[in-house]
Design a protein around this motif. Sequence first.
Motif, short mmCIF file in Angstrom:
data_model
loop_
_atom_site.label_atom_id
_atom_site.label_comp_id
_atom_site.label_asym_id
_atom_site.label_seq_id
_atom_site.Cartn_x
_atom_site.Cartn_y
_atom_site.Cartn_z
N HIS A 4 -3.11 -6.54 -5.32
CA HIS A 4 -2.61 -5.66 -5.89
C HIS A 4 -3.51 -4.59 -6.29
CE1 HIS A 4 1.31 -7.54 -7.31
NE2 HIS A 4 0.60 -8.50 -7.47
N THR A 5 -4.24 -4.30 -5.44
CA THR A 5 -5.67 -2.98 -5.85
C THR A 5 -5.99 -2.80 -4.04
OG1 THR A 5 -7.38 -4.63 -5.12
CG2 THR A 5 -6.66 -4.23 -7.61
N ASP A 6 -5.03 -2.78 -3.75
CA ASP A 6 -5.12 -1.45 -2.37
C ASP A 6 -5.53 -0.22 -2.86
OD1 ASP A 6 -5.01 0.23 -0.22
OD2 ASP A 6 -3.49 -1.53 0.99
N PRO A 7 -6.42 0.60 -2.36
CA PRO A 7 -6.95 1.81 -2.67
C PRO A 7 -6.64 2.62 -2.06
CG PRO A 7 -8.86 0.56 -0.89
CD PRO A 7 -8.00 -0.49 -1.52
N GLN A 8 -5.97 2.86 -1.23
CA GLN A 8 -5.11 3.71 -0.36
C GLN A 8 -3.43 3.76 -1.07
OE1 GLN A 8 -4.96 1.58 3.49
NE2 GLN A 8 -7.04 2.16 4.16
N GLY A 34 0.83 -6.79 1.97
CA GLY A 34 1.97 -8.14 2.20
C GLY A 34 1.24 -8.51 3.16
N VAL A 35 2.55 -10.18 3.44
CA VAL A 35 1.70 -10.64 4.31
C VAL A 35 2.00 -10.13 5.75
CG1 VAL A 35 2.61 -13.39 3.01
CG2 VAL A 35 4.48 -11.91 4.76
N ASP A 36 2.55 -9.75 6.18
CA ASP A 36 2.41 -8.85 7.58
C ASP A 36 1.32 -7.22 7.60
OD1 ASP A 36 3.27 -6.74 5.62
OD2 ASP A 36 5.22 -6.34 7.18
N GLY A 37 0.73 -7.22 6.28
CA GLY A 37 -0.30 -6.81 6.64
C GLY A 37 0.19 -5.09 6.36
N ARG A 38 1.28 -5.05 6.01
CA ARG A 38 1.35 -3.66 5.80
C ARG A 38 1.54 -3.64 4.33
NH1 ARG A 38 6.68 -1.54 3.72
NH2 ARG A 38 7.70 -3.40 3.91
N THR A 39 0.88 -2.39 4.03
CA THR A 39 1.15 -1.93 2.62
C THR A 39 2.30 -1.09 1.70
OG1 THR A 39 -1.60 -1.29 2.62
CG2 THR A 39 -0.55 -0.24 0.49
N MET A 40 2.14 -1.88 0.57
CA MET A 40 3.61 -1.82 0.20
C MET A 40 3.36 -1.29 -0.86
SD MET A 40 5.99 -4.94 1.04
CE MET A 40 5.13 -6.25 0.58
N LEU A 41 4.65 -0.04 -1.52
CA LEU A 41 4.27 -0.09 -2.56
C LEU A 41 5.12 -0.91 -3.71
CD1 LEU A 41 2.85 2.45 -4.51
CD2 LEU A 41 5.06 4.18 -4.56
#
Length: 182
Positions: A4-8, A34-41
């Motif tokens: 829950h801490t993606d810096p982007q 996510g499990v697919d590597g995609r960053t989500m908000l």
Amino acid sequence: MVNHTDPQVDTVETLAALRRVPDVRGAVVTGYVGVDGRTMLLGYVTGPDPAVGTIRIRQHLSSRLPGYLIPDHLFVLDALPLTPEGDYDLSALPTPEADLGPADAHVAPRTRVERRLAEIFQELLGVGDVGVHDDFFALGGSSIVATRLAAQVREVFAVEVSLVDVLAASTVDELARLVDEA
């Protein structure tokens, strides 16, 4: 592992908009890989009635934020989890994968419109079997892909559907009602 801490992901503007939604008492916004590597908000709120909360929240946000700042997933919680120190406990927040619900909750499309909408969801999201109560955003949809969904619905059914409509009616069942009413 929950991230829950993606810096982007910059969440300040989204958080401010969520806190201005009527009936929202508390809010947290995080980036999530996510499990697919995609960053989500992800957005977490307390306050509104869970049955209608996310629809109203998406309507409110879509009129105030650009699409990329609208959370990919919204969760209405009874309370935001806290650490013993009183900070938000991000590791205790639900993830999109945990929000997909039990397998026995699946309801197959019942009408021609629902079947075609389920196919559109499957094509756009690259997912398998879609039920009438499956939420576009919970299945991995984003506001950008929701724009494509609105265009597909306009093309296939020859009805005027906007991005705001898709944000407010994000299940096959809800979209089918919009199409049938048009």
